[in-house]
Design a protein around this motif. Structure first.
Motif, PDB file in Angstrom:
ATOM      1  N   ILE A 133     -24.231 -13.987   6.218  1.00  0.00           N
ATOM      2  CA  ILE A 133     -23.961 -14.759   7.431  1.00  0.00           C
ATOM      3  C   ILE A 133     -22.910 -15.820   7.152  1.00  0.00           C
ATOM      4  O   ILE A 133     -22.004 -16.057   7.948  1.00  0.00           O
ATOM      5  CB  ILE A 133     -25.274 -15.365   7.965  1.00  0.00           C
ATOM      6  N   ASN A 134     -23.004 -16.421   5.977  1.00  0.00           N
ATOM      7  CA  ASN A 134     -22.004 -17.417   5.611  1.00  0.00           C
ATOM      8  C   ASN A 134     -20.617 -16.763   5.520  1.00  0.00           C
ATOM      9  O   ASN A 134     -19.621 -17.332   5.957  1.00  0.00           O
ATOM     10  CB  ASN A 134     -22.407 -18.061   4.285  1.00  0.00           C
ATOM     11  N   SER A 153     -17.841 -19.631  19.390  1.00  0.00           N
ATOM     12  CA  SER A 153     -16.402 -19.834  19.317  1.00  0.00           C
ATOM     13  C   SER A 153     -15.954 -20.736  20.471  1.00  0.00           C
ATOM     14  O   SER A 153     -16.407 -20.594  21.604  1.00  0.00           O
ATOM     15  CB  SER A 153     -15.699 -18.480  19.429  1.00  0.00           C
ATOM     16  N   HIS A 205     -19.654 -14.226   7.243  1.00  0.00           N
ATOM     17  CA  HIS A 205     -19.238 -13.969   8.630  1.00  0.00           C
ATOM     18  C   HIS A 205     -18.689 -15.250   9.262  1.00  0.00           C
ATOM     19  O   HIS A 205     -17.631 -15.250   9.901  1.00  0.00           O
ATOM     20  CB  HIS A 205     -20.429 -13.426   9.433  1.00  0.00           C
ATOM     21  N   LEU A 206     -19.397 -16.351   9.067  1.00  0.00           N
ATOM     22  CA  LEU A 206     -18.985 -17.633   9.640  1.00  0.00           C
ATOM     23  C   LEU A 206     -17.606 -18.037   9.113  1.00  0.00           C
ATOM     24  O   LEU A 206     -16.745 -18.476   9.860  1.00  0.00           O
ATOM     25  CB  LEU A 206     -20.040 -18.695   9.291  1.00  0.00           C
ATOM     26  N   GLN A 207     -17.410 -17.854   7.812  1.00  0.00           N
ATOM     27  CA  GLN A 207     -16.140 -18.259   7.196  1.00  0.00           C
ATOM     28  C   GLN A 207     -14.980 -17.346   7.579  1.00  0.00           C
ATOM     29  O   GLN A 207     -13.844 -17.785   7.686  1.00  0.00           O
ATOM     30  CB  GLN A 207     -16.252 -18.251   5.654  1.00  0.00           C
ATOM     31  N   SER A 215     -21.322 -16.727  15.710  1.00  0.00           N
ATOM     32  CA  SER A 215     -21.759 -16.574  14.320  1.00  0.00           C
ATOM     33  C   SER A 215     -22.956 -17.511  14.130  1.00  0.00           C
ATOM     34  O   SER A 215     -23.514 -18.001  15.117  1.00  0.00           O
ATOM     35  CB  SER A 215     -20.610 -16.882  13.361  1.00  0.00           C
ATOM     36  N   ASP A 219     -24.846 -20.732  11.586  1.00  0.00           N
ATOM     37  CA  ASP A 219     -24.669 -21.690  10.496  1.00  0.00           C
ATOM     38  C   ASP A 219     -25.732 -21.459   9.423  1.00  0.00           C
ATOM     39  O   ASP A 219     -26.515 -20.509   9.500  1.00  0.00           O
ATOM     40  CB  ASP A 219     -24.672 -23.137  11.021  1.00  0.00           C
ATOM     41  N   GLU A 220     -25.768 -22.357   8.442  1.00  0.00           N
ATOM     42  CA  GLU A 220     -26.647 -22.118   7.280  1.00  0.00           C
ATOM     43  C   GLU A 220     -28.127 -22.257   7.633  1.00  0.00           C
ATOM     44  O   GLU A 220     -28.981 -21.895   6.835  1.00  0.00           O
ATOM     45  CB  GLU A 220     -26.253 -23.013   6.102  1.00  0.00           C
ATOM     46  N   VAL A 231     -23.553 -20.399  16.325  1.00  0.00           N
ATOM     47  CA  VAL A 231     -22.264 -21.089  16.382  1.00  0.00           C
ATOM     48  C   VAL A 231     -21.407 -20.308  17.367  1.00  0.00           C
ATOM     49  O   VAL A 231     -21.272 -19.093  17.249  1.00  0.00           O
ATOM     50  CB  VAL A 231     -21.580 -21.116  14.992  1.00  0.00           C
ATOM     51  N   LEU A 280     -15.487 -15.897  12.510  1.00  0.00           N
ATOM     52  CA  LEU A 280     -15.584 -16.716  13.721  1.00  0.00           C
ATOM     53  C   LEU A 280     -14.184 -17.086  14.218  1.00  0.00           C
ATOM     54  O   LEU A 280     -13.381 -17.644  13.480  1.00  0.00           O
ATOM     55  CB  LEU A 280     -16.396 -17.989  13.455  1.00  0.00           C
TER      56      LEU A 280
END
Ligand SMILES: [Zn+2]
Length: 289
Positions: free
Chosen positions: A273-274, A244, A276-278, A234, A236-237, A242, A281
């Motif tokens: 994207i945020n 796994s 997706h990350l939250q 994923s 980050d901001e 990022v 991942l």
């Protein structure tokens, strides 16, 4: 009002004013009769308009002193709510108006410093504009897709996503993404035949608006698409990759995952994207739970 001018068409001022029934001068021409606002982006003039990543950054009106959000600047600032159609022309040579298309505010207007007509620095309002695409076709595709998937209740979620993905492969959504960039957003693979148009927030969890939103899309090569889709990578901001912690070093090497990878042009996509990350991942811990 149905204005049908082909993008790229070059008009003279008479043609322009007779189509839009607007004033023959000014950079922002409001027509009450056609309920339109015609914007002229004059590349030969004072204002520092520019186009970046498919967004026109259009300078508002007012040649001297600080610009204010009044008059047609106000009309444009409120154009998402006031129902006025906004059309954009660019002028590269005096008296030649090249039609870009219908546009809408992509983001709220912001201010920057530019010189005024006397050469003094002042504040101007910049309006980020994007072309309004004819989404009708794509909306129909979405509806068809929905009905296929609805009918087959036995389909697993993953299978549904796969069908959607195959269909999206030929869709307007992919074309829109390709019009922004023609390579994998991570590794740069640039053979269109291998590029997959992926929703960042998956189809099944998106609203119809999010499904249409090109900012909710990434073009990725098969490798990186699969890793992103399954939550092994994923961002980050700041658009940094990022990874796994469930991937071992060998897999990372063979799947071409490099911690230096960064996503370009992520700003308009950052909200997806945020998400997706939250939400997507995978961590080692979750896999073992
Ligand atoms: Zn790639």
């Amino acid at each position: 009002m149905n204005i049908s001018i082909e993008p790229g068409a070059v008009l003279n001022n008479n043609q322009l004013t007779s189509i839009f029934l607007c004033a023959p001068q000014g950079g922002m021409r409001r027509s009450h009769r056609t309920n339109t606002l015609v914007l002229i982006s004059d590349k030969t003039g004072l204002y520092q308009d520019r186009k970046e990543d498919g967004i026109y950054h259009y300078t508002g009106m007012g040649q001297v002193g600080d610009q204010t959000l009044t008059s047609q600047n106000k009309t444009l600032a409120e154009s998402r709510e006031n129902g006025i159609e906004v059309h954009l022309f660019e002028v590269f040579k005096p008296k030649e108006y090249t039609y870009q298309g219908r546009v809408e505010l992509a983001d709220p207007p912001y201010t920057e410093r530019q010189k005024d007509n006397n050469g003094d620095m002042r504040n101007v309002w910049i309006f980020p504009l994007r072309l309004v695409e004819d989404d009708q076709e794509w909306i129909q595709e979405i509806e068809q897709l929905e009905s296929i998937i609805e009918k087959d209740a036995a389909l697993e979620e993953t299978e549904k996503e796969r069908i959607v993905k195959t269909r999206i492969g030929q869709s307007k959504f992919k074309q829109k993404l390709l019009s922004q960039s023609k390579q994998c957003a991570l590794c740069g693979v640039d053979d269109e035949r291998f590029l997959i148009a992926s929703h960042i927030k998956p189809w099944s969890e998106s609203t119809n608006e999010e499904r249409l939103d090109v900012n909710n899309g990434l073009l990725l090569c098969p490798n990186h698409d699969s890793l992103f889709d399954k939550g092994f990578i994923s961002f980050d901001e700041e658009g940094k990759l990022v990874i796994s912690d469930s991937l071992n070093e060998t897999v990372k090497i063979f799947m071409n995952i490099n911690s230096q990878f960064r996503l370009n042009n992520y700003k308009n996509k950052s909200h997806y994207i945020n998400w997706h990350l939250q939400n997507k991942l995978l961590s080692l811990k979750e896999l073992h739970d």
